[in-house]
Design an enzyme around this catalytic site. Structure first.
Site, PDB file in Angstrom:
ATOM      1  N   HIS A 317     117.807 -22.081 -81.044  1.00  0.00           N
ATOM      2  CA  HIS A 317     117.626 -20.416 -81.002  1.00  0.00           C
ATOM      3  C   HIS A 317     117.534 -20.209 -79.648  1.00  0.00           C
ATOM      4  O   HIS A 317     117.042 -20.837 -78.912  1.00  0.00           O
ATOM      5  CB  HIS A 317     116.585 -20.148 -81.777  1.00  0.00           C
ATOM      6  N   ASP A 375     118.103 -20.193 -90.723  1.00  0.00           N
ATOM      7  CA  ASP A 375     119.237 -20.699 -91.195  1.00  0.00           C
ATOM      8  C   ASP A 375     119.461 -21.953 -91.965  1.00  0.00           C
ATOM      9  O   ASP A 375     120.220 -22.128 -92.773  1.00  0.00           O
ATOM     10  CB  ASP A 375     120.585 -20.333 -90.442  1.00  0.00           C
TER      11      ASP A 375
HETATM   12  N1  CMC Z   1     123.230 -28.970 -81.479  1.00  0.00           N
HETATM   13  C1  CMC Z   1     123.496 -29.672 -80.534  1.00  0.00           C
HETATM   14  N2  CMC Z   1     123.337 -29.116 -79.349  1.00  0.00           N
HETATM   15  C2  CMC Z   1     122.605 -28.182 -79.357  1.00  0.00           C
HETATM   16  C3  CMC Z   1     122.469 -27.111 -80.261  1.00  0.00           C
HETATM   17  C4  CMC Z   1     122.727 -27.599 -81.572  1.00  0.00           C
HETATM   18  N3  CMC Z   1     122.480 -26.859 -82.557  1.00  0.00           N
HETATM   19  N4  CMC Z   1     122.044 -25.883 -79.879  1.00  0.00           N
HETATM   20  C5  CMC Z   1     122.105 -26.152 -78.552  1.00  0.00           C
HETATM   21  N5  CMC Z   1     122.470 -27.223 -78.071  1.00  0.00           N
HETATM   22  C6  CMC Z   1     122.325 -27.792 -76.735  1.00  0.00           C
HETATM   23  C7  CMC Z   1     123.593 -27.250 -76.025  1.00  0.00           C
HETATM   24  O1  CMC Z   1     124.620 -28.062 -75.980  1.00  0.00           O
HETATM   25  C8  CMC Z   1     122.936 -27.240 -74.435  1.00  0.00           C
HETATM   26  O2  CMC Z   1     122.999 -28.381 -73.891  1.00  0.00           O
HETATM   27  P1  CMC Z   1     123.168 -28.486 -72.255  1.00  0.00           P
HETATM   28  O3  CMC Z   1     122.074 -27.953 -71.739  1.00  0.00           O
HETATM   29  O4  CMC Z   1     123.117 -29.978 -72.082  1.00  0.00           O
HETATM   30  O5  CMC Z   1     124.383 -27.854 -72.109  1.00  0.00           O
HETATM   31  C9  CMC Z   1     121.478 -26.720 -74.775  1.00  0.00           C
HETATM   32  O6  CMC Z   1     121.155 -27.260 -76.178  1.00  0.00           O
HETATM   33  C10 CMC Z   1     121.352 -25.269 -74.621  1.00  0.00           C
HETATM   34  O7  CMC Z   1     122.089 -24.578 -75.532  1.00  0.00           O
HETATM   35  P2  CMC Z   1     122.650 -23.201 -75.372  1.00  0.00           P
HETATM   36  O8  CMC Z   1     123.806 -22.845 -76.125  1.00  0.00           O
HETATM   37  O9  CMC Z   1     122.580 -22.863 -73.943  1.00  0.00           O
HETATM   38  O10 CMC Z   1     121.549 -22.354 -76.038  1.00  0.00           O
HETATM   39  P3  CMC Z   1     121.573 -20.749 -76.592  1.00  0.00           P
HETATM   40  O11 CMC Z   1     119.849 -20.151 -76.347  1.00  0.00           O
HETATM   41  O12 CMC Z   1     122.523 -20.287 -75.608  1.00  0.00           O
HETATM   42  O13 CMC Z   1     121.761 -20.925 -77.821  1.00  0.00           O
HETATM   43  C11 CMC Z   1     122.107 -21.008 -80.324  1.00  0.00           C
HETATM   44  C12 CMC Z   1     121.360 -20.865 -79.122  1.00  0.00           C
HETATM   45  C13 CMC Z   1     121.613 -20.544 -81.665  1.00  0.00           C
HETATM   46  C14 CMC Z   1     123.567 -20.281 -80.199  1.00  0.00           C
HETATM   47  C15 CMC Z   1     122.365 -22.672 -80.328  1.00  0.00           C
HETATM   48  O14 CMC Z   1     121.382 -23.380 -80.345  1.00  0.00           O
HETATM   49  C16 CMC Z   1     123.298 -22.702 -81.517  1.00  0.00           C
HETATM   50  O15 CMC Z   1     124.750 -22.805 -81.422  1.00  0.00           O
HETATM   51  N6  CMC Z   1     122.841 -23.311 -82.660  1.00  0.00           N
HETATM   52  C17 CMC Z   1     123.739 -23.768 -83.934  1.00  0.00           C
HETATM   53  C18 CMC Z   1     123.836 -22.189 -84.563  1.00  0.00           C
HETATM   54  C19 CMC Z   1     122.735 -21.672 -85.391  1.00  0.00           C
HETATM   55  O16 CMC Z   1     122.216 -22.343 -86.181  1.00  0.00           O
HETATM   56  N7  CMC Z   1     122.556 -20.427 -85.054  1.00  0.00           N
HETATM   57  C20 CMC Z   1     121.524 -19.419 -85.877  1.00  0.00           C
HETATM   58  C21 CMC Z   1     120.615 -19.068 -84.889  1.00  0.00           C
HETATM   59  S1  CMC Z   1     119.233 -18.325 -85.876  1.00  0.00           S
HETATM   60  C22 CMC Z   1     119.743 -16.841 -86.327  1.00  0.00           C
HETATM   61  C23 CMC Z   1     119.344 -15.800 -86.009  1.00  0.00           C
HETATM   62  O17 CMC Z   1     117.906 -15.664 -85.484  1.00  0.00           O
HETATM   63  O18 CMC Z   1     119.655 -14.286 -86.038  1.00  0.00           O
END
Ligand code: CMC
Length: 441
Positions: A317, A375
């Site tokens: 998240h 989710d």
């Molecule tokens: N599975 C594997 N690796 C992950 C995941 C995941 N679900 N989420 C983040 N990472 C890794 C990512 O590859 C990155 O690694 P590195 O630092 O080595 O490059 C690190 O963790 C940080 O990720 P980020 O994309 O920079 O983090 P963010 O804060 O921009 O993204 C997120 C948050 C929710 C978009 C992401 O965790 C994700 O894509 N999760 C899966 C989709 C999901 O479940 N979304 C629902 C969010 S809750 C809904 C709401 O509250 O509205």
């Protein structure tokens, strides 16, 4: 240019941050909230320095002062008006939570009775609006229908579109809370080719929503109280989440003075995106794809492999770097629903629980602070209740309406409110002269 930032405390009440640009020092006021990080007030930065700030995705930018919802992502805390989400989910109801979000305090018994009666009085849609539905294709996504129908409310309820009239604002709020379930259920019924089921005001909010979705005129229907209570809890969990993308969209649309129905339609459009409201659908699809517990290690390895492009859906998240407090309640609710429906051995639940266990012990997920989010379990729960995947985001929209409209109302009533108008770092061509067509090569 060297830019350097330091916050210094002048006294207990007023702090400033000093920004140094090309040797010129600029003192910026620092504002302190009830909880959470201080904010550096850059509202006068352009006037005083001729510079803008740059923050795509607003990862470091507070856009407003709000008294509604507080999130502490490091510690996994979510408060509505100061009350922890788990206490509200356990002990409150969605309608009571709506009152709290809207008015700032829990209602007295009398206030609650009046509020509940008011919402019930507004559950029906203008009959002419039913004709809108027949203009859509039967296979239209429910969110496509909702964007249109919610926007169209402003064409029917002219007596609640004057944003400068306190009373009209409140009526618009009540109408939106009351009519969103009716609008969503009608979209679902239309997609099935079944007759619309009108609201029943003897039922509570979620029991009524279940009957509008699942009753048919030729059979008696009594909503299952366990499912109604579970849905009520899911709605509480989704009711507000401070300045998320769709709420910020509603605020931005409303900042121009647009009417509340048009603003909420903008919120519905933003929520529709897979990075926001569509993630529960993706998590459910992933669990289906994994299928059995023995395939989990393969998917964990894939999620850890940067080149695979695969992520564990329902994990991680932007704000929570700890267990999402909503996910804990959601997991409990999921078990209750599956138990009530005799689906305790649901293979998807088994996969979800084992996946969660393995991921929480894996160094990759632990080090990156990737925990299950709301989710992860909501898709399994909604599917068990009988909702098709295409309705998941529509349900989210019904629940989030109170957050959207509550934040819209707070914004309209905020004396600091101005039209939202971000600036940019321009990277296109500098000024040049027009070249006539015949001289271009
Ligand atoms: N599975 C594997 N690796 C992950 C995941 C995941 N679900 N989420 C983040 N990472 C890794 C990512 O590859 C990155 O690694 P590195 O630092 O080595 O490059 C690190 O963790 C940080 O990720 P980020 O994309 O920079 O983090 P963010 O804060 O921009 O993204 C997120 C948050 C929710 C978009 C992401 O965790 C994700 O894509 N999760 C899966 C989709 C999901 O479940 N979304 C629902 C969010 S809750 C809904 C709401 O509250 O509205």
């Amino acid at each position: 240019m060297s830019v350097q930032n330091a916050i210094k405390t002048q006294d207990a009440k007023s702090k400033t941050a000093t920004l140094s640009i090309d040797g010129q020092a600029l003192d910026l006021p620092v504002r302190t909230g009830t909880c959470g990080p201080d904010v550096i007030d850059v509202a006068r930065l352009y006037r005083d320095s001729g510079r803008f700030t740059y923050d795509p995705g607003f990862t470091s930018t507070a856009n407003c002062v709000s008294k509604i919802t507080y999130i502490d992502g490091d510690n996994g805390i979510l408060l509505y008006r100061g009350y922890p989400i788990d206490q509200l989910a356990e002990r409150s109801s969605f309608i009571e939570t709506c009152y709290l979000l809207l008015h700032g305090e829990l209602p007295t018994a009398e206030q609650f009775a009046v509020f509940q009666r008011t919402i019930r009085n507004h559950t029906m849609l203008h009959e002419q609006m039913t004709r809108f539905y027949t203009g859509f294709r039967r296979d239209a996504h429910p969110m496509a229908v909702m964007v249109g129908v919610v926007g169209a409310l402003s064409a029917f309820y002219h007596d609640s579109t004057d944003i400068n009239d306190d009373q009209q604002r409140l009526i618009a709020v009540h109408r939106l809370i009351a009519k969103m379930p009716t609008i969503a259920a009608m979209a679902y019924k239309y997609s099935l080719g079944q007759p619309i089921i009108y609201p029943r005001n003897d039922l509570d909010y979620c029991a009524n929503f279940l009957q509008m979705c699942f009753a048919i005129p030729c059979e008696p229907y009594e909503p299952n109280p366990v499912l109604a209570r579970a849905l009520d809890r899911i709605f509480i969990l989704h009711a507000d989440h401070e300045q998320n993308a769709s709420t910020s969209t509603v605020r931005l649309a409303g900042s121009s003075g647009a009417n509340p129905f048009a603003c909420i339609a903008a919120g519905v459009a933003c929520l529709w995106g897979p990075a926001h409201g569509g993630a529960n659908e993706a998590a459910l699809n992933m669990l289906h794809e994994i299928g059995t517990v023995d395939r989990i290690p393969e998917y964990i390895a894939k999620a850890k492999d940067k080149n695979s492009g695969f992520r564990l859906m329902g994990f991680g998240h932007r704000v929570y770097k700890n267990y999402d407090p909503r996910a804990k309640v959601m997991q409990k609710t999921c078990h209750e629903v599956l138990d009530a429906l005799g689906m305790r051995d649901d293979p998807l639940l088994k996969v979800a629980m084992e996946l969660e266990r393995i991921a929480l012990e894996d160094d990759y997920f632990v080090n990156k602070k990737l925990y299950p989010n709301i989710d992860f379990y909501s898709g399994i729960t909604l599917r068990a209740m009988g909702f098709p995947v295409s309705m998941f985001t529509a349900l989210f929209a019904v629940a989030r309406t109170i957050g959207w409209i509550g934040q819209w109302k707070e914004m309209i009533e905020d004396p600091e409110q101005r039209i939202g108008r971000p600036r940019q770092l321009y990277a296109g061509p500098a000024e040049r002269d027009f070249v006539p067509l015949e001289d271009r090569n």
